[in-house]
Design an enzyme around this catalytic site. Structure first.
Site, PDB file in Angstrom:
ATOM      1  CB  VAL A 706      30.448  93.975   4.070  1.00 49.30           C
ATOM      2  CG1 VAL A 706      31.001  95.373   4.063  1.00 49.30           C
ATOM      3  CG2 VAL A 706      29.009  93.972   3.565  1.00 49.30           C
ATOM      4  CE  LYS A 720      32.966  99.045   4.448  1.00 47.58           C
ATOM      5  NZ  LYS A 720      32.537  98.839   3.070  1.00 47.58           N
ATOM      6  CG  ASP A 811      30.559 105.139  -2.373  1.00 41.38           C
ATOM      7  OD1 ASP A 811      30.424 103.933  -2.056  1.00 41.38           O
ATOM      8  OD2 ASP A 811      30.079 105.620  -3.411  1.00 41.38           O
TER       9      ASP A 811
END
Length: 942
Positions: A706, A720, A811
């Site tokens: 990012v 992103k 994640d």
């Protein structure tokens, strides 16, 4: 008479008349203006067109348009229904001044945003206003009292904030008020207790606080009230017992304490009462038996004590009785078995004792029985299946004895969980007569007589576990692996003999556990058919022969335990090529040769290979050069050179491809999509705001990298970058839109995205307080740890259970848990891994596995928080230790080691139990996030 002598004047007069008539259709003009100011991406209003010719009849042209309703003469618009037309944008208001006779306005299930235009409140004839399932935000505008004839106000599922509008109490004709599913805060106004005609009140799922006003008890006309899923203080007001017409009452998940007021028994018309997931204490009032109309009673997830009232035998209409997750005790009254309508009985996780009523199931069509985690004794009631509809029988972790003969003709069963009891005798299940059974767990009992020989007839069976029945004996039936849906087969420690049947067809098999038996023979090469196999444990048997290369080549294999057998030959080199292998154990066999040199195999440690006298190579003793897996030194060097050359070539080709692809990504027209919380910028506004074009281009595609950007209004966002092929753009945008519409207090917001045919920049909230990885080592009190853990659980639960389809985080780790200004945890990067898979064109069928992995990682996050960062990725570690050892460590980490901290120890144990459940090795054994959140919901430390 002279006028008719001039034909041209006659024509002029007629033309003027037509113009006047056409000008007298302000409704059509207003609706066309309305259409021009909103977004209609799917062209659902394409039939709203200007007339091609005059309309001298005086009728409204718009009466023929979709969603427009007129009076019988087609001269006045009285209704506008734009529901589910996928419209978006800010709702314009000035046009509503024309619709003075409008009776119904329905714009539900669209994507309108911004504030409600105050002009709507001037529609004095309006009787029904439905703005539900949109993205309206801000405070509910003042002036609603102008809707003096309003009967229905439905604003369900928006993003309103601020206090509940007290003005609504002045609408004397209002019958339906639905403000659920927004972000309203503060207390319920006491004035809400003075509606004269209200019948339906729904305020659930907001941020409402304070005490529930006792004035609500004045609502003598309300039949349906849902005010749960908020954060109240105090008790349930006894005055609610005065709501004489009430049929449905839901105050679940609301932080309520104290006892249940016996005055609720005055609600004699009540059919459904939901008070689950609170902190209620005391006994269930025996007076509830007076509520003869009661159909559904759910008091689960509280701290209720005492027995089930004997008087419940009077509740002849009761269908659902849920008392799970409490502190109740005593026996189940025989009268419960006499209830003729009972189909669902949940009393698990309490302290009940004694036997179940002998007639349970005899007098009603029982469908779902869960009595697990108690101290019941005795046998299964003989008539449990008499109703012919029992499909879930859950009785694990009790002290039941006897055999399973009551289940021999129970053809409706789908799920059977009887593990951790003392059942004995042969397993009488005729699986060919159970056409729908999918889950059977009979482990940790005393069964004998072997596995039912007709197991291959259970065509829908997915999970089968008979482990730890040490006297079961018998063999594995020949056709077991042919079951088309079977994923888990566990029969460890069962004294099973014979050989391992050939794997003729095992396309769905994920787990095979047959350790600690007396099986002999070889592992067939047909194991190659088990392409989905992840875990195979054949340890502590008498198997022999070579380890088949076909086993080592299975693509999904992660755990292989072949220890303590008689295998010979070498370790297949294919194991070293596996990208998923986590554990290989071949210790204590007769394996010889060199351990393949791949890092994944050498990382297993000595314990994975010891007990094989002829085996050598790291991590054991070194082998001679002649035994090297690469052959001669010259051959090894040549192979190394070739591999390096190929690697360099691939790297250069990949770099060139990336540069070409990046240049392509900058082509195409840029577009902008905004979600709630982001002003309506254009794509150019956003692109110009990037402080450095280079910094944006340097973001690697398909990654979590990012950078920050400042938008025109001064909003700082995290950006992103993601790239795609044009043919994958549509599916990517659809999923990004689902991510953007996912709104929860424990999720970081995706504010919008700017995209073209080849790439996108995704714009997220920028939160200033860092992430858990940076702060986990800081000492924190117990209440703060509880708040962080439950916040993470709520965010995951929302993604898994409230998004449709479910979104996996993908994640979850301490770096993707960030903190807002109030130090409330928020989940970042959710769904991003799945988005990458979609863009790469991979199958979306693995979502279930990702959800299971989220749950596992949540368990590890709990352990990391409890140990102040000491224990990371600790799932396997805690599963390998005795539970009392784990608890002692956790008590020490959280300063709860002396006798004065018993209550704290109880809470730590409760949280550790959740972590242990979530990190179980078999995904199917892990709780759902909804169940995990329930297990955490009673923590006093929150």
């Amino acid at each position: 008479m002279e006028i008719f002598q001039w034909p041209h004047l006659n024509l002029l007069f007629s033309s003027m008349l037509i113009v006047v008539v056409l000008a007298a259709d302000p409704y059509s003009d207003a609706l066309l203006s309305f259409k021009s100011e909103i977004i209609d991406p799917f062209h659902n209003l394409d039939d709203w067109l200007e007339p091609n010719s005059g309309n001298p009849s005086g009728k409204v042209h718009a009466c023929s348009w979709s969603g427009v309703k007129c009076d019988n003469n087609s001269t006045i618009v009285i209704g506008l229904n734009l529901s589910t037309k996928k419209l978006a944008g800010k709702l314009p208001g000035k046009q509503f001044s024309v619709f003075t006779e409008l009776v119904e306005l329905n714009i539900s299930q669209n994507s309108f945003s911004g504030e409600i235009p105050v002009e709507i409140f001037n529609l004095t004839n309006l009787r029904s206003l439905d703005i539900s399932r949109n993205n309206f935000s801000g405070h509910f505008q003042g002036g609603v009292t102008g809707l003096q004839n309003l009967v229905v106000l439905d604003a369900f599922s928006n993003s309103f904030s601020g206090p509940l509008p007290v003005e609504l109490s002045k609408l004397e004709f209002l019958k339906v008020l639905n403000l659920a599913g927004s972000y309203f805060s503060g207390p319920i106004p006491s004035a809400y207790g003075f509606f004269n005609r209200l019948e339906f009140l729904h305020l659930a799922g907001n941020f409402i606080t304070g005490n529930i006003p006792p004035e609500l008890g004045n609502l003598q006309t309300v039949t349906h009230m849902e005010i749960g899923y908020n954060s109240y203080e105090g008790n349930i007001p006894w005055q609610l017992g005065n709501m004489s017409e009430l049929q449905y009452l839901d105050i679940a998940g609301s932080n309520l304490s104290g006892s249940i007021p016996k005055q609720l028994s005055n609600l004699t018309k009540l059919q459904s009462l939901f008070l689950f997931r609170n902190q209620l204490t005391g006994l269930i009032p025996w007076e509830f038996s007076r509520i003869l109309a009661l159909t559904n009673l759910d008091l689960s997830d509280n701290f209720i004590s005492g027995p089930i009232p004997e008087s419940f035998a009077e509740l002849k209409n009761l269908r659902l009785l849920s008392l799970m997750y409490n502190e109740m005790n005593g026996t189940v009254p025989d009268g419960i078995a006499e209830l003729p309508s009972l189909d669902t009985l949940f009393i698990w996780n309490n302290f009940f004792t004694g036997s179940l009523p002998r007639n349970l199931g005899k007098n009603s069509k029982l469908r779902w029985l869960d009595v697990s985690i108690n101290s019941f004794i005795g046998s299964i009631p003989p008539h449990i299946c008499a109703g012919g509809e029992l499909f879930k029988l859950i009785m694990f972790s009790n002290k039941f004895t006897g055999n399973l003969s009551p289940l021999s003709n129970c053809s409706s069963l789908v799920r059977i969980r009887l593990e951790d009891n003392s059942f004995s005798g042969e397993i009488p299940l005729t699986l060919s007569h159970l056409p729908d059974v999918s889950y059977i767990d009979l482990s940790r009992n005393k069964f004998t007589g072997g596995i039912p020989s007709d197991i291959s007839q259970a065509s829908k069976l997915q999970y089968f576990n008979v482990s730890n029945n040490p006297e079961l004996g018998g063999v594995i039936p020949e056709e077991t692996w042919s079951l088309p849906l079977l994923q888990n087969f566990s029969a460890s420690s069962c004294n099973i003999s014979g050989s391992l049947p050939p794997f003729k067809s095992c396309k769905s098999m994920l787990v095979v556990e047959l350790q600690k038996n007396n099986m002999s023979g070889v592992v067939s090469k047909s194991v190659s058919h088990c392409r989905a196999l992840e875990i195979i444990n054949l340890a502590s048997n008498q198997l022999n022969g070579h380890i088949p290369d076909e086993l080592a080549s299975l693509p999904a294999l992660s755990v292989v335990d072949l220890s303590h057998n008689n295998f010979s030959g070498s370790i297949p080199a294919e194991f070293g090529k596996s990208t998923n292998l986590l554990l290989l154990n071949v210790s204590y066999n007769d394996i010889s040769g060199a351990i393949p040199s791949e890092k994944v195999l050498q990382s297993m440690g000595r314990s994975a290979y010891v007990g094989n006298r002829e085996l050598c190579g790291a991590p054991l003793r070194s082998c001679s050069a002649s035994m090297s897996i690469f052959g001669s030194k010259g051959t090894g060097k040549l192979r190394l050179v070739l591999l390096l050359s190929a690697g360099v070539t691939i790297l250069i080709a990949a770099l060139l491809f990336w540069l070409v692809y990046l240049r392509k990504g900058n082509k195409g027209q840029w577009k902008m999509e905004s979600f709630i919380g982001l002003p309506q910028f254009t794509a150019n506004d956003v692109l110009r705001s990037f402080s450095s074009a280079d910094s944006m281009e340097e973001l690697p595609p398909l990654s979590a990298a990012v950078c920050k950007a400042v938008l025109p209004t001064g909003i700082t966002v995290l950006v992103k970058k993601i790239e795609w092929e044009p043919k994958r753009m549509k599916v990517a945008i659809e999923f990004i839109t689902q991510m953007g519409n996912a709104r929860h207090r424990n999720l970081i917001r995706l504010l919008g995205f700017c995209y073209n045919n080849h790439m996108a920049y995704m714009l997220y909230d920028c939160l200033p307080n860092g992430n858990l990885a940076e702060k986990v080592t800081m000492p924190r009190d117990w209440s703060t740890k509880c708040r962080i853990i439950t916040g993470i659980a709520r965010g995951l639960c929302f993604l898994h259970h409230d998004c449709n389809p479910a979104i996996s985080h993908g994640d979850l780790n301490s770096s993707t848990i960030v903190f807002d200004d109030n130090f409330e945890p928020r989940l970042a990067d959710f769904g991003f891994k799945y988005l990458i898979e979609l863009i790469k064109g991979r199958s979306s069928e693995a979502i279930k596995d990702e959800l299971y992995m989220d749950i596992y990682r949540f368990g590890e996050i709990i352990l990391e928080i409890l140990t102040n960062g000491r224990l990371t990725n600790g799932g396997e570690i805690v599963q390998s230790k005795p539970q009392d050892v784990v608890l002692r460590e956790m008590y020490s980490e959280n300063e709860a080691t002396d006798d004065s901290t018993n209550s704290l120890q109880d809470e730590i144990k409760q949280v550790v139990d959740v972590a242990l459940l979530c990190t179980r090795s078999r995904p199917a054994d892990r709780p759902s996030m909804k169940d995990a959140l329930k297990l955490l919901s009673g923590l006093k430390g929150q």
